[in-house]
Write a protein that holds these residues in place. Structure first.
Motif, PDB file in Angstrom:
ATOM      1  N   MET A  39       0.864  -1.172   0.000  1.00  0.00           N
ATOM      2  CA  MET A  39       0.000   0.000   0.000  1.00  0.00           C
ATOM      3  C   MET A  39       0.908   1.230   0.000  1.00  0.00           C
ATOM      4  SD  MET A  39      -2.920   1.374   2.575  1.00  0.00           S
ATOM      5  CE  MET A  39      -4.319   0.634   1.780  1.00  0.00           C
ATOM      6  N   ILE A  40       0.640   2.116  -0.931  1.00  0.00           N
ATOM      7  CA  ILE A  40       1.464   3.306  -1.093  1.00  0.00           C
ATOM      8  C   ILE A  40       0.552   4.519  -1.090  1.00  0.00           C
ATOM      9  CG2 ILE A  40       3.133   4.472  -2.563  1.00  0.00           C
ATOM     10  CD1 ILE A  40       3.665   1.626  -3.796  1.00  0.00           C
ATOM     11  N   ILE A  41       0.912   5.523  -0.287  1.00  0.00           N
ATOM     12  CA  ILE A  41       0.157   6.771  -0.246  1.00  0.00           C
ATOM     13  C   ILE A  41       1.066   7.873  -0.771  1.00  0.00           C
ATOM     14  CG2 ILE A  41      -1.153   8.389   1.169  1.00  0.00           C
ATOM     15  CD1 ILE A  41      -1.442   6.137   3.245  1.00  0.00           C
ATOM     16  N   ALA A  42       0.679   8.460  -1.893  1.00  0.00           N
ATOM     17  CA  ALA A  42       1.439   9.544  -2.507  1.00  0.00           C
ATOM     18  C   ALA A  42       0.735  10.872  -2.220  1.00  0.00           C
ATOM     19  CB  ALA A  42       1.548   9.326  -4.014  1.00  0.00           C
ATOM     20  N   LYS A  43       1.456  11.948  -2.418  1.00  0.00           N
ATOM     21  CA  LYS A  43       0.861  13.269  -2.236  1.00  0.00           C
ATOM     22  C   LYS A  43      -0.324  13.433  -3.186  1.00  0.00           C
ATOM     23  CE  LYS A  43       4.942  15.738  -0.639  1.00  0.00           C
ATOM     24  NZ  LYS A  43       5.904  16.810  -0.939  1.00  0.00           N
ATOM     25  N   TRP A  70      -7.196   3.634  -5.345  1.00  0.00           N
ATOM     26  CA  TRP A  70      -8.307   4.134  -4.545  1.00  0.00           C
ATOM     27  C   TRP A  70      -8.540   5.613  -4.771  1.00  0.00           C
ATOM     28  CZ3 TRP A  70      -7.475   1.651   0.936  1.00  0.00           C
ATOM     29  CH2 TRP A  70      -7.574   0.267   0.819  1.00  0.00           C
ATOM     30  N   GLY A  71      -7.586   6.299  -5.343  1.00  0.00           N
ATOM     31  CA  GLY A  71      -7.729   7.728  -5.599  1.00  0.00           C
ATOM     32  C   GLY A  71      -7.381   8.557  -4.377  1.00  0.00           C
ATOM     33  N   VAL A  72      -7.755   9.810  -4.431  1.00  0.00           N
ATOM     34  CA  VAL A  72      -7.427  10.752  -3.355  1.00  0.00           C
ATOM     35  C   VAL A  72      -8.436  10.593  -2.221  1.00  0.00           C
ATOM     36  CG1 VAL A  72      -7.157  13.188  -2.767  1.00  0.00           C
ATOM     37  CG2 VAL A  72      -6.390  12.354  -4.985  1.00  0.00           C
ATOM     38  N   ARG A  73      -7.891  10.419  -1.028  1.00  0.00           N
ATOM     39  CA  ARG A  73      -8.719  10.263   0.172  1.00  0.00           C
ATOM     40  C   ARG A  73      -8.141  11.089   1.299  1.00  0.00           C
ATOM     41  NH1 ARG A  73     -11.391   4.620   0.750  1.00  0.00           N
ATOM     42  NH2 ARG A  73     -11.798   4.161  -1.411  1.00  0.00           N
ATOM     43  N   ARG A  74      -8.993  11.392   2.241  1.00  0.00           N
ATOM     44  CA  ARG A  74      -8.577  12.127   3.432  1.00  0.00           C
ATOM     45  C   ARG A  74      -7.778  11.196   4.329  1.00  0.00           C
ATOM     46  NH1 ARG A  74      -9.473  16.372   6.719  1.00  0.00           N
ATOM     47  NH2 ARG A  74      -9.928  15.967   8.900  1.00  0.00           N
ATOM     48  N   ARG A  89      -4.503  14.997   2.742  1.00  0.00           N
ATOM     49  CA  ARG A  89      -5.069  14.076   1.758  1.00  0.00           C
ATOM     50  C   ARG A  89      -3.942  13.325   1.067  1.00  0.00           C
ATOM     51  NH1 ARG A  89      -9.754  15.946  -1.339  1.00  0.00           N
ATOM     52  NH2 ARG A  89      -8.301  16.177  -3.056  1.00  0.00           N
ATOM     53  N   GLY A  90      -4.257  12.115   0.607  1.00  0.00           N
ATOM     54  CA  GLY A  90      -3.256  11.304  -0.073  1.00  0.00           C
ATOM     55  C   GLY A  90      -3.884  10.488  -1.189  1.00  0.00           C
ATOM     56  N   ASN A  91      -3.071  10.130  -2.168  1.00  0.00           N
ATOM     57  CA  ASN A  91      -3.494   9.321  -3.300  1.00  0.00           C
ATOM     58  C   ASN A  91      -3.068   7.877  -3.014  1.00  0.00           C
ATOM     59  OD1 ASN A  91      -4.438   8.616  -5.798  1.00  0.00           O
ATOM     60  ND2 ASN A  91      -3.297  10.205  -6.884  1.00  0.00           N
ATOM     61  N   TYR A  92      -4.043   6.970  -2.872  1.00  0.00           N
ATOM     62  CA  TYR A  92      -3.790   5.607  -2.426  1.00  0.00           C
ATOM     63  C   TYR A  92      -3.641   4.643  -3.594  1.00  0.00           C
ATOM     64  CZ  TYR A  92      -5.008   6.645   2.441  1.00  0.00           C
ATOM     65  OH  TYR A  92      -5.026   7.123   3.725  1.00  0.00           O
TER      66      TYR A  92
END
Length: 139
Positions: free
Chosen positions: A7-11, A43-47, A57-60
């Motif tokens: 799982m990677i969370i990008a800006k 998953w797209g951008v989520r809080r 917020r991050g892009n999952y």
């Protein structure tokens, strides 16, 4: 080959071109020496649950991959160095994986989940229409 989930969370505010460049870099590392992406969920951008580096917020991205341990170590190294990655986590799911069987299994799980969701929506719609009819009968 081993099976991993990453799982990677990008800006969230990254331009699309830069984001796709990062994603292709990750997938290239995973695919080295015969590794494969079994399933990829965007998953797209989520809080975020809490701010990370002053970002709310991050892009999952979630990957189910079959690759060797060296590729995973390289992926983790690259993710730690990448300034546009807020958080990442890689876990091992299985020591040995048959990629085709796993893809089929994941597809069946997705179909079953879609069927359950459709059934729940149908039941909700039926109960709402029944409630609306009862409301008219009471008048």
């Amino acid at each position: 080959m081993r099976e991993y989930e990453a799982m990677i969370i990008a800006k969230a505010d990254l331009p699309e071109a830069e984001l796709s460049k990062m994603v292709s870099k990750w997938e290239t590392i995973i695919g080295t020496d015969g590794g494969q992406v079994v399933k990829k969920d965007t998953w797209g951008v989520r809080r975020l649950a809490y701010p990370i580096n002053k970002q709310n917020r991050g892009n999952y991205f979630v990957y189910d991959v079959a690759t060797n341990q060296a590729n995973i170590h390289e992926l983790e190294r690259v993710l730690k160095l990448e300034e546009n990655v807020l958080r990442s986590m890689v876990i091992k799911l299985a020591d040995n994986v048959n990629v085709e069987n796993r893809r089929l299994e994941l597809q069946q799980q997705a179909e079953a989940a879609a069927q359950r969701a459709a059934e729940a929506a149908r039941e909700k719609a039926e109960s709402e229409s029944l409630g609306a009819r009862r409301g008219r009968d009471d008048e």
